[in-house]
Design a protein around this motif. Structure first.
Motif, PDB file in Angstrom:
ATOM      1  N   ASN A 199       0.812  -1.210   0.000  1.00 44.97           N
ATOM      2  CA  ASN A 199       0.000   0.000   0.000  1.00 44.97           C
ATOM      3  C   ASN A 199       0.847   1.262   0.000  1.00 44.97           C
ATOM      4  OD1 ASN A 199      -2.440  -1.410   0.035  1.00 44.97           O
ATOM      5  ND2 ASN A 199      -2.275  -1.728   2.208  1.00 44.97           N
ATOM      6  N   ILE A 200       1.994   1.208  -0.635  1.00 46.09           N
ATOM      7  CA  ILE A 200       2.896   2.347  -0.720  1.00 46.09           C
ATOM      8  C   ILE A 200       2.936   2.835  -2.168  1.00 46.09           C
ATOM      9  CG2 ILE A 200       5.321   3.054  -0.507  1.00 46.09           C
ATOM     10  CD1 ILE A 200       4.020   2.645   2.185  1.00 46.09           C
ATOM     11  N   CYS A 201       2.938   4.151  -2.340  1.00 45.88           N
ATOM     12  CA  CYS A 201       3.007   4.750  -3.675  1.00 45.88           C
ATOM     13  C   CYS A 201       4.318   4.341  -4.348  1.00 45.88           C
ATOM     14  CB  CYS A 201       2.916   6.266  -3.562  1.00 45.88           C
ATOM     15  SG  CYS A 201       3.074   7.133  -5.135  1.00 45.88           S
ATOM     16  N   ASP A 202       4.234   3.840  -5.565  1.00 44.01           N
ATOM     17  CA  ASP A 202       5.420   3.413  -6.308  1.00 44.01           C
ATOM     18  C   ASP A 202       6.331   4.590  -6.664  1.00 44.01           C
ATOM     19  OD1 ASP A 202       4.660   0.766  -6.285  1.00 44.01           O
ATOM     20  OD2 ASP A 202       3.803   0.791  -8.296  1.00 44.01           O
ATOM     21  N   LYS A 203       5.771   5.784  -6.754  1.00 47.45           N
ATOM     22  CA  LYS A 203       6.536   6.940  -7.202  1.00 47.45           C
ATOM     23  C   LYS A 203       7.252   7.665  -6.062  1.00 47.45           C
ATOM     24  CE  LYS A 203       5.990  10.881 -10.275  1.00 47.45           C
ATOM     25  NZ  LYS A 203       6.951  10.526 -11.291  1.00 47.45           N
ATOM     26  N   CYS A 204       6.556   7.901  -4.936  1.00 42.58           N
ATOM     27  CA  CYS A 204       7.150   8.728  -3.881  1.00 42.58           C
ATOM     28  C   CYS A 204       7.339   8.013  -2.544  1.00 42.58           C
ATOM     29  CB  CYS A 204       6.317   9.989  -3.664  1.00 42.58           C
ATOM     30  SG  CYS A 204       4.729   9.679  -2.862  1.00 42.58           S
ATOM     31  N   GLY A 205       6.724   6.853  -2.367  1.00 42.10           N
ATOM     32  CA  GLY A 205       6.893   6.099  -1.123  1.00 42.10           C
ATOM     33  C   GLY A 205       5.892   6.425  -0.037  1.00 42.10           C
ATOM     34  N   GLU A 206       4.965   7.349  -0.307  1.00 42.54           N
ATOM     35  CA  GLU A 206       3.928   7.687   0.674  1.00 42.54           C
ATOM     36  C   GLU A 206       2.818   6.649   0.619  1.00 42.54           C
ATOM     37  OE1 GLU A 206       3.974  10.180   2.938  1.00 42.54           O
ATOM     38  OE2 GLU A 206       5.978  10.680   2.221  1.00 42.54           O
ATOM     39  N   LYS A 207       1.933   6.693   1.621  1.00 39.87           N
ATOM     40  CA  LYS A 207       0.807   5.757   1.640  1.00 39.87           C
ATOM     41  C   LYS A 207      -0.035   5.907   0.383  1.00 39.87           C
ATOM     42  CE  LYS A 207       1.099   3.428   5.460  1.00 39.87           C
ATOM     43  NZ  LYS A 207       1.253   2.001   5.447  1.00 39.87           N
ATOM     44  N   SER A 208      -0.411   4.794  -0.208  1.00 43.19           N
ATOM     45  CA  SER A 208      -1.175   4.777  -1.452  1.00 43.19           C
ATOM     46  C   SER A 208      -2.669   4.839  -1.161  1.00 43.19           C
ATOM     47  CB  SER A 208      -0.857   3.500  -2.228  1.00 43.19           C
ATOM     48  OG  SER A 208      -1.698   3.382  -3.347  1.00 43.19           O
ATOM     49  N   LEU A 248      -3.464   1.348  -8.853  1.00 42.17           N
ATOM     50  CA  LEU A 248      -2.343   2.030  -9.493  1.00 42.17           C
ATOM     51  C   LEU A 248      -1.116   2.128  -8.601  1.00 42.17           C
ATOM     52  CD1 LEU A 248      -4.256   5.007 -11.154  1.00 42.17           C
ATOM     53  CD2 LEU A 248      -3.487   2.890 -12.233  1.00 42.17           C
ATOM     54  N   ASN A 249      -1.269   1.876  -7.316  1.00 41.63           N
ATOM     55  CA  ASN A 249      -0.180   2.040  -6.346  1.00 41.63           C
ATOM     56  C   ASN A 249       0.405   3.441  -6.389  1.00 41.63           C
ATOM     57  OD1 ASN A 249      -0.337  -0.355  -5.067  1.00 41.63           O
ATOM     58  ND2 ASN A 249       1.633  -1.121  -5.706  1.00 41.63           N
ATOM     59  N   LEU A 250      -0.480   4.435  -6.460  1.00 42.30           N
ATOM     60  CA  LEU A 250      -0.074   5.835  -6.446  1.00 42.30           C
ATOM     61  C   LEU A 250      -0.836   6.572  -5.360  1.00 42.30           C
ATOM     62  CD1 LEU A 250      -0.092   6.691 -10.258  1.00 42.30           C
ATOM     63  CD2 LEU A 250       1.910   6.314  -8.822  1.00 42.30           C
ATOM     64  N   CYS A 251      -0.166   7.512  -4.701  1.00 42.37           N
ATOM     65  CA  CYS A 251      -0.846   8.348  -3.716  1.00 42.37           C
ATOM     66  C   CYS A 251      -1.618   9.435  -4.471  1.00 42.37           C
ATOM     67  CB  CYS A 251       0.148   8.956  -2.733  1.00 42.37           C
ATOM     68  SG  CYS A 251       1.267  10.172  -3.465  1.00 42.37           S
ATOM     69  N   MET A 273      -0.941  10.981  -8.291  1.00 39.99           N
ATOM     70  CA  MET A 273      -2.007  10.825  -9.304  1.00 39.99           C
ATOM     71  C   MET A 273      -2.348  12.179  -9.914  1.00 39.99           C
ATOM     72  SD  MET A 273      -4.707   7.890  -8.100  1.00 39.99           S
ATOM     73  CE  MET A 273      -5.996   8.974  -8.510  1.00 39.99           C
ATOM     74  N   GLU A 274      -2.468  13.217  -9.065  1.00 42.05           N
ATOM     75  CA  GLU A 274      -2.795  14.552  -9.552  1.00 42.05           C
ATOM     76  C   GLU A 274      -1.699  15.086 -10.474  1.00 42.05           C
ATOM     77  OE1 GLU A 274      -3.602  16.828  -6.016  1.00 42.05           O
ATOM     78  OE2 GLU A 274      -5.467  15.723  -5.625  1.00 42.05           O
ATOM     79  N   LYS A 275      -0.431  14.828 -10.125  1.00 41.74           N
ATOM     80  CA  LYS A 275       0.673  15.279 -10.966  1.00 41.74           C
ATOM     81  C   LYS A 275       0.628  14.614 -12.341  1.00 41.74           C
ATOM     82  CE  LYS A 275       3.934  16.343  -7.280  1.00 41.74           C
ATOM     83  NZ  LYS A 275       5.178  15.921  -6.611  1.00 41.74           N
TER      84      LYS A 275
END
Length: 71
Positions: free
Chosen positions: A45-54, A59-62, A66-68
């Motif tokens: 459950n971690i964002c693949d791009k930044c490491g924050e909670k997803s 998509l595994n993105l926070c 996703m907004e970016k």
């Protein structure tokens, strides 16, 4: 002791995978500190791009990443 294959892969012994609950498809973070390679199992459950909670498991993105991507 293990050898790298021609693709740079190395086998993690079954006993270690079982002990650390590492399964096929799991993601591992690889880093290097003082000439030592470190493998760390990544929380699913971690964002693949930044490491924050997803927030989106598909998509595994926070939310911020996703907004970016949508801008």
């Amino acid at each position: 002791m293990r050898e790298l294959d021609t693709f740079g892969r190395i086998l993690i012994p079954k006993e270690i995978r079982k002990e650390l609950n590492i399964n096929e498809g799991d993601k591992l973070h690889i880093s290097c500190i003082d000439n030592t390679v470190i493998l760390k199992k990544v929380d699913k459950n971690i964002c693949d791009k930044c490491g924050e909670k997803s927030y989106t498991k598909q998509l595994n993105l926070c939310q911020e990443c996703m907004e970016k991507l949508l801008i």
